[in-house]
Scaffold this motif. Structure first.
Motif: not given
Lengths: 202, 503
Positions: B11-17, B33-41
């Motif tokens: 979560g904190d990496e997503l916020a930092d991104l 990774h976001l391009g391939d991963c539905e969950r992270c998206l």
């Protein structure tokens, strides 16, 4: 341009020192027990104090008690206030500590319902639909609900850094801890909070 | 759960991104990774929505509150001289003329007072009557009302005494006598010491250092203690119809069966209620202070608009432990307790804690009233563990003395030497600088610390190494721990100690 800049700087400095002088005079009169000064002090800072507490806690329950507590502490502490910082900064520090105490003692309650302030007289026209406003309020409530799941010290540091955008040294000064401790709290607080945020699908 | 660990984005990496705080390489990997991963998206969407809301939070305005009402409460919580002046100038006794914030009168008439706009209300002829709750008018030094029929006297006993304490009438050079029964009219002054007086089964009060307590009434109808300083009260049961009150200046703290602390000094009053409920009254108003709440009056008197506030959980817990008082399990109401019990005079070396029959009593030296028979007296070490003690036999009406000394341990000189050797070795190690380099570069080193528990063998090797506490990040803690672990000291005495590395 350079001269203008200098003049502007002097002007600003003069304005600031004038403010500081007025502030020092207000403090002196308050300590001396001058009622009108005490009233002025209260009137000047009551809304900012309430707003600070409200933003940190996201809850208007018992807000009046907390505002009272801040001012009682402030009036009690004024004789010891060394005026190294601005009065507003000093008051903000009291707010932070009162809010921390509140977070610690708060019993589990249903998620806060953030209501829009009642509007008297003119009706404010908002470009947003009632549905959008409601969703916005629910989103705020969600953020505060997630913050409530973080331990009080970490929550406060997280709030001051991530929401208010304050730097570590500033936060350390406000919460009375050293910057390393604050950094550690922030590190774990961020991990916990954003994990909750990423996983919360309510 | 981190991309850096080859898994999903945290979560904190997503916020930092989303805030552009990730380094270029990490950000590129995260986006891939976001391009391939539905969950992270999906997680990213939630984090983005949260960040959007968070950006709006600092703009929130204060909700509308009853500012005048709060102002009045603040004023009454901090004012002193005004109320005192009004008390003396009041003609009808209970009609108070008030002025300060003269706004919003209708909303708070009957319960609130106002800060007027610099002009006292009485000058304009207006008066605001404050509703009064019935209660006794109290003045410092006032005579206690004499009841019509004589109630039975209560007799108490001093069950614990420590340090400098004196009773009224006691000569300066005379030792405080625990065998004198405690009755109405008694007065106790504590210097550095403290006293516990028991007056019933499981009921007692403790006078803290630098306090004076006089017993105004001590009978079956009423117990009234007058305090300047601090007193802790623990009452489990009262006689039917018996009142219990602590008088502090102009205030009376009335008890409803409870444990509480009253602290009255320099005209300021603090009441903390741990169990049950008390009522703080100034004769005009009564404020209820339930369990877990505190009430403070700072250089002034309370008004009905002032409220008790909660004590935070940690403080309440500490207070609950501090309120524990030594008491006799068996009580004799007629005053025979003094003759039928014994006094243990116990002293520990180096002011260590002492436990009697497994209960911690106090540090250093004290006198304790105990039932007759055998009692196990033991030292309590600094970690709270109870060392092996000895048995004392207490005879009725007698004094039994004991001095406890810790069993011999490795010499402090040897331990101090080992500690110094290890501290120097760690400080001189270049690895220490490497561990702290990043923190030092950021200017955040000041105040950092690491506490360890170390055991050193005679040959200089380490028998154990435990990490106790630190405010450093786990990585730096581990790094410093490895530095300590790598040290090999010269041959010498075996020792175990706590080492705090502070920066």
């Amino acid at each position: 341009m350079k001269i203008v800049g200098k003049k502007t700087g002097e002007h600003l400095a003069a304005g600031q020192s004038e403010d500081k002088r007025a502030e020092a005079e207000l403090i002196r009169l308050c300590i001396a027990g001058e009622r009108s000064a005490q009233e002025r002090f209260y009137r000047t800072y009551c809304r900012p104090v309430a707003a600070n507490l409200y933003r940190v806690l996201g809850d208007r329950n018992d807000l009046d008690d907390l505002v009272q507590e801040v001012f009682v502490i402030a009036f009690r502490g004024l004789p010891k206030f060394r005026q190294e910082a601005r009065l507003s900064t000093w008051l903000y520090r009291i707010c932070v500590n009162v809010a921390l105490g509140r977070i610690r003692t708060k019993t589990r309650r249903p998620p806060p319902i953030l209501k829009a302030d009642p509007v008297e007289g003119d009706v404010r026209v908002s470009p947003e639909s009632p549905q959008t406003l409601l969703e916005r309020e629910e989103s705020k409530a969600r953020v505060y609900r997630l913050l409530e799941q973080i331990s009080p010290k970490k929550r406060l540091v997280l709030y001051l850094h991530e929401i208010e955008g304050r730097d570590l040294k500033d936060i350390a000064c406000l919460v009375g801890a050293n910057p390393v401790t604050v950094r550690t709290r922030l590190f774990y607080g961020r991990k916990e909070f954003y994990k909750l945020l990423a996983e919360d699908d309510s | 759960m981190s991309l850096l660990q080859g898994k999903h984005l945290a979560g904190d990496e997503l916020a930092d991104l989303s805030r552009g705080r990730l380094g270029k390489a990490k950000a590129a990997r995260a986006r891939a990774h976001l391009g391939d991963c539905e969950r992270c998206l999906q997680s990213e969407q939630r984090v983005l929505a949260g960040l959007e809301v968070m950006a709006e939070l600092p703009k929130q305005e204060a909700p509308d509150l009853a500012w005048d009402h709060i102002g009045a409460r603040v004023y009454w919580g901090t004012s002193s001289e005004r109320r005192a002046r009004e008390r003396t100038s009041s003609t009808s006794g209970r009609r108070v003329r008030l002025g300060f914030f003269g706004l919003g009168a209708a909303a708070v008439v009957g319960s609130a007072v106002f800060w007027g706009l610099g002009t006292r209300v009485e000058s304009s002829g207006a008066e605001i009557a404050v509703q009064s709750a019935p209660g006794p008018a109290l003045d410092e030094g006032s005579a206690v009302a004499v009841p019509t029929s004589k109630p039975d006297a209560v007799v108490g006993a001093v069950v614990f005494a420590q340090g400098v304490v004196r009773a009224r009438g006691q000569a300066a050079e005379q030792e405080f006598d625990l065998q004198v029964p405690v009755v109405a009219g008694a007065e106790f002054t504590t210097g550095t010491g403290r006293l516990v007086i028991q007056f019933g089964s499981s009921s007692a009060f403790r006078i803290a250092p630098n306090s004076t307590l006089s017993i105004d009434r001590f009978d079956s109808e009423r117990i009234a203690l007058r305090i300047v300083g601090q007193v802790d009260v623990d009452i489990t049961r009262r006689l039917p119809g018996q009142e219990f009150a602590v008088v502090a200046g102009h205030h009376e703290v009335q008890v409803r069966g409870t444990a509480f602390r009253v602290d009255y000094s320099g005209g300021e009053l603090g009441v903390l209620c741990i169990r049950g409920k008390v009522v703080v009254s100034d004769g005009d108003h009564g404020v209820h202070v339930p369990a877990g709440q505190r009430f403070e009056i700072l250089q002034g008197l309370q008004d009905a608009t002032l409220r008790a506030l909660p004590i935070d959980a940690a403080a309440l817990d500490a207070l609950g432990r501090a309120m524990k008082m030594p008491m006799l399990a068996q009580w004799q109401p007629e005053g025979g307790i003094v003759a039928s019990t014994a006094i243990l005079e116990i002293e520990s070396a180096a002011d260590l804690g002492i436990a009697v029959d497994g209960d911690y009593i106090a540090d250093g030296a004290f006198r304790l009233r105990a039932s007759t028979g055998d009692h196990e007296v033991a030292l309590v070490d600094r970690d709270g563990g109870i060392a092996r003690g000895r048995v004392l036999h207490a005879g009725a009406g007698k004094r039994t003395q004991a001095r406890l000394v810790l069993p011999s341990k490795p010499s402090l000189a040897g331990r101090a030497l080992r500690k110094r050797q290890l501290t120097v070795a760690v400080a001189n190690s270049p690895r220490t600088d490497r561990c702290l380099a990043r923190l030092s570069k950021q200017g955040l080193l000041s105040g950092a610390y690491l506490s360890l528990e170390v055991g050193i063998n005679k040959d200089g090797t380490q028998s154990y190494l435990n990490l106790l506490d630190s405010n450093l990040s786990p990585a730096i803690q581990a790094c410093l721990r490895d530095v300590v672990d790598a040290q090999h000291l010269p041959k010498g005495s075996a020792a175990s100690f706590r080492l705090r590395l502070s920066y």
